[in-house]
Motif scaffolding. Structure first.
Motif, short mmCIF file in Angstrom:
data_model
loop_
_atom_site.label_atom_id
_atom_site.label_comp_id
_atom_site.label_asym_id
_atom_site.label_seq_id
_atom_site.Cartn_x
_atom_site.Cartn_y
_atom_site.Cartn_z
N ARG A 1 43.80 35.48 19.17
CA ARG A 1 43.88 34.81 17.86
C ARG A 1 42.68 35.14 16.99
NH1 ARG A 1 43.54 28.39 16.30
NH2 ARG A 1 41.36 28.76 16.87
N HIS A 2 41.49 35.06 17.57
CA HIS A 2 40.28 35.26 16.78
C HIS A 2 39.99 36.73 16.51
CE1 HIS A 2 38.71 31.12 16.44
NE2 HIS A 2 39.50 30.93 17.48
N ILE A 3 40.32 37.59 17.45
CA ILE A 3 40.16 39.03 17.20
C ILE A 3 41.01 39.46 16.01
CG2 ILE A 3 40.74 41.32 18.12
CD1 ILE A 3 39.82 40.27 20.88
N MET A 4 42.25 39.03 15.99
CA MET A 4 43.16 39.43 14.91
C MET A 4 42.72 38.84 13.57
SD MET A 4 45.19 41.42 16.46
CE MET A 4 46.48 41.72 15.26
N TRP A 5 42.34 37.55 13.56
CA TRP A 5 41.98 36.92 12.29
C TRP A 5 40.69 37.53 11.73
CZ3 TRP A 5 38.53 34.05 9.36
CH2 TRP A 5 39.07 33.41 8.24
N ASN A 6 39.69 37.66 12.55
CA ASN A 6 38.41 38.16 12.07
C ASN A 6 38.49 39.63 11.65
OD1 ASN A 6 35.84 36.21 12.58
ND2 ASN A 6 37.47 35.74 14.01
N ALA A 7 39.26 40.43 12.37
CA ALA A 7 39.42 41.83 11.99
C ALA A 7 40.09 41.92 10.62
CB ALA A 7 40.25 42.57 13.04
N GLY A 8 41.15 41.13 10.42
CA GLY A 8 41.83 41.13 9.13
C GLY A 8 40.97 40.56 8.03
N TYR A 9 40.28 39.46 8.32
CA TYR A 9 39.46 38.77 7.32
C TYR A 9 38.30 39.64 6.83
CZ TYR A 9 36.50 34.96 5.42
OH TYR A 9 35.72 34.16 4.63
N PHE A 10 37.45 40.07 7.75
CA PHE A 10 36.28 40.84 7.34
C PHE A 10 36.65 42.24 6.86
CE2 PHE A 10 34.15 37.65 10.10
CZ PHE A 10 33.25 37.16 9.17
N GLY A 11 37.69 42.83 7.49
CA GLY A 11 38.12 44.16 7.06
C GLY A 11 38.63 44.16 5.64
N LEU A 12 39.44 43.17 5.29
CA LEU A 12 40.01 43.13 3.94
C LEU A 12 38.97 42.67 2.91
CD1 LEU A 12 42.73 43.97 2.89
CD2 LEU A 12 43.40 41.58 2.77
N GLY B 1 37.50 36.18 -0.20
CA GLY B 1 37.68 35.33 0.97
C GLY B 1 39.09 34.80 1.11
N THR B 2 39.71 34.44 -0.02
CA THR B 2 41.08 33.93 0.01
C THR B 2 42.06 35.01 0.45
OG1 THR B 2 40.58 32.32 -1.72
CG2 THR B 2 42.90 32.85 -1.35
N ILE B 3 41.90 36.21 -0.11
CA ILE B 3 42.77 37.33 0.28
C ILE B 3 42.56 37.67 1.75
CG2 ILE B 3 43.26 39.79 -0.08
CD1 ILE B 3 42.53 39.36 -3.05
N GLY B 4 41.30 37.73 2.17
CA GLY B 4 41.01 38.03 3.57
C GLY B 4 41.55 36.97 4.51
N GLY B 5 41.39 35.70 4.12
CA GLY B 5 41.90 34.60 4.95
C GLY B 5 43.40 34.61 5.06
N THR B 6 44.07 34.95 3.97
CA THR B 6 45.54 35.03 3.98
C THR B 6 46.02 36.15 4.89
OG1 THR B 6 45.66 34.14 1.72
CG2 THR B 6 47.59 35.35 2.53
N PHE B 7 45.40 37.31 4.77
CA PHE B 7 45.80 38.46 5.58
C PHE B 7 45.52 38.20 7.06
CE2 PHE B 7 44.97 42.83 7.28
CZ PHE B 7 46.27 43.30 7.16
#
Length: 290
Positions: A171-182, A207-213
């Motif tokens: 869960r956290h690998i996917m969210w953080n990769a998407g969040y910080f990457g975007l 941050g909003t776009i990254g959090g959504t992705f």
């Protein structure tokens, strides 16, 4: 590939404090949506469909305070969790930039750094997440954190507090990769801010776009994590659980709780980044003024 200028790193303590302040700010604003998300993820019927309907149902049947039940665990978790998220992201960024011999962050490096930070963060959050899920479940008989921890340790030992670690890692690998990457990618195409208000707006947008992705990427893993930690013996490992949910309830079930989750972690991701950046700027003036 475009790169973004990397600010001069601050000592770890400033990163930790900034992450803690950002995390607590976000949880105080967004927690009821997390309760709704958990209820929807644990339900195998349509009883809690619809975010507004779910909130009304909880308030009507259990009282308004139920929307904040279990908040002690997240509040205690948020400081180390968010602090670890941002501090680990910064620290791993230093490691990877040195390892690859670069001075600025690229998008691929931002994704790798975010994923590693997510894995690091997971080891901090699992016990708190487990307690929170136990308290948020409608069938819960526990009145507080202490009762939950005592029960888990008595039944399964101290290691029982790490039930769901594997699914939490995903869960956290996917969210953080998407969040910080975007965030990195969006920032690279944004104009340089000319004022503090423009900087805040850009941070909120990124941050909003990254959090959504990140939420789109990690919701299926969050669904099975909730079920694993709730105690069902039918869900033990992440990928077999994903297949079970898909076969028995359909693809849409893998996105149960998505609306309240994205409503929280989309804007919540923006709040996190804005508060974290503001705190870091504040601490930077203190540090450089010494």
């Amino acid at each position: 590939m475009s790169s973004v200028e990397t600010p001069k790193p601050l000592p770890f303590i400033y990163q930790f404090l900034s992450g803690a302040i950002a995390g607590v700010s976000e949880i105080l604003v967004m927690y009821p949506l997390d309760v709704v998300k958990t209820r929807q993820q644990l339900a195998t019927t349509d009883a809690y469909n619809g975010t507004i309907k779910c909130i009304k149902k909880i308030v009507k049947e259990e009282g308004f305070s139920r929307l904040y039940k279990g908040i002690t665990a997240p509040i205690l978790m948020e400081a180390p969790k968010r602090a670890t998220k941002f501090a680990a992201n910064d620290e791993w960024g230093k490691v990877y930039r040195k390892a690859f011999g670069v001075t600025t962050m690229s998008q691929s490096l931002a994704i790798l750094t975010g994923a590693t930070a997510g894995a690091t963060e997971s080891f901090v959050v699992v016990p708190f997440e487990l307690v929170k899920i136990k308290l948020q479940d409608k069938t819960s008989k526990f009145n507080g954190m202490g009762e939950v921890v005592k029960h888990i340790v008595k039944e399964n030992g101290v290691l029982g507090l790490y039930k769901g670690l594997e699914s939490t890692l995903w869960r956290h690998i996917m969210w953080n990769a998407g969040y910080f990457g975007l965030i990195h990618q969006v920032r690279s195409i944004m104009p340089k801010p000319k004022s503090s208000s423009e900087k805040t707006l850009i941070d909120l947008t990124c941050g909003t776009i990254g959090g959504t992705f990140g939420t789109v990427l990690n919701t299926p893993f969050d669904v099975v994590k909730s079920r694993i930690q709730a105690g069902s013996t039918r869900y033990i490992w992440t990928f077999p659980s994903l297949i079970t949910v898909f076969k028995e309830e359909g693809f849409a079930a893998l996105y149960k709780g998505f609306i309240p989750k994205v409503l929280r972690l989309g804007p919540g991701g923006g709040i996190l980044l804005v508060v974290f950046t503001a705190a870091m700027d504040f601490f930077r003036t203190i540090h450089e003024g010494k």
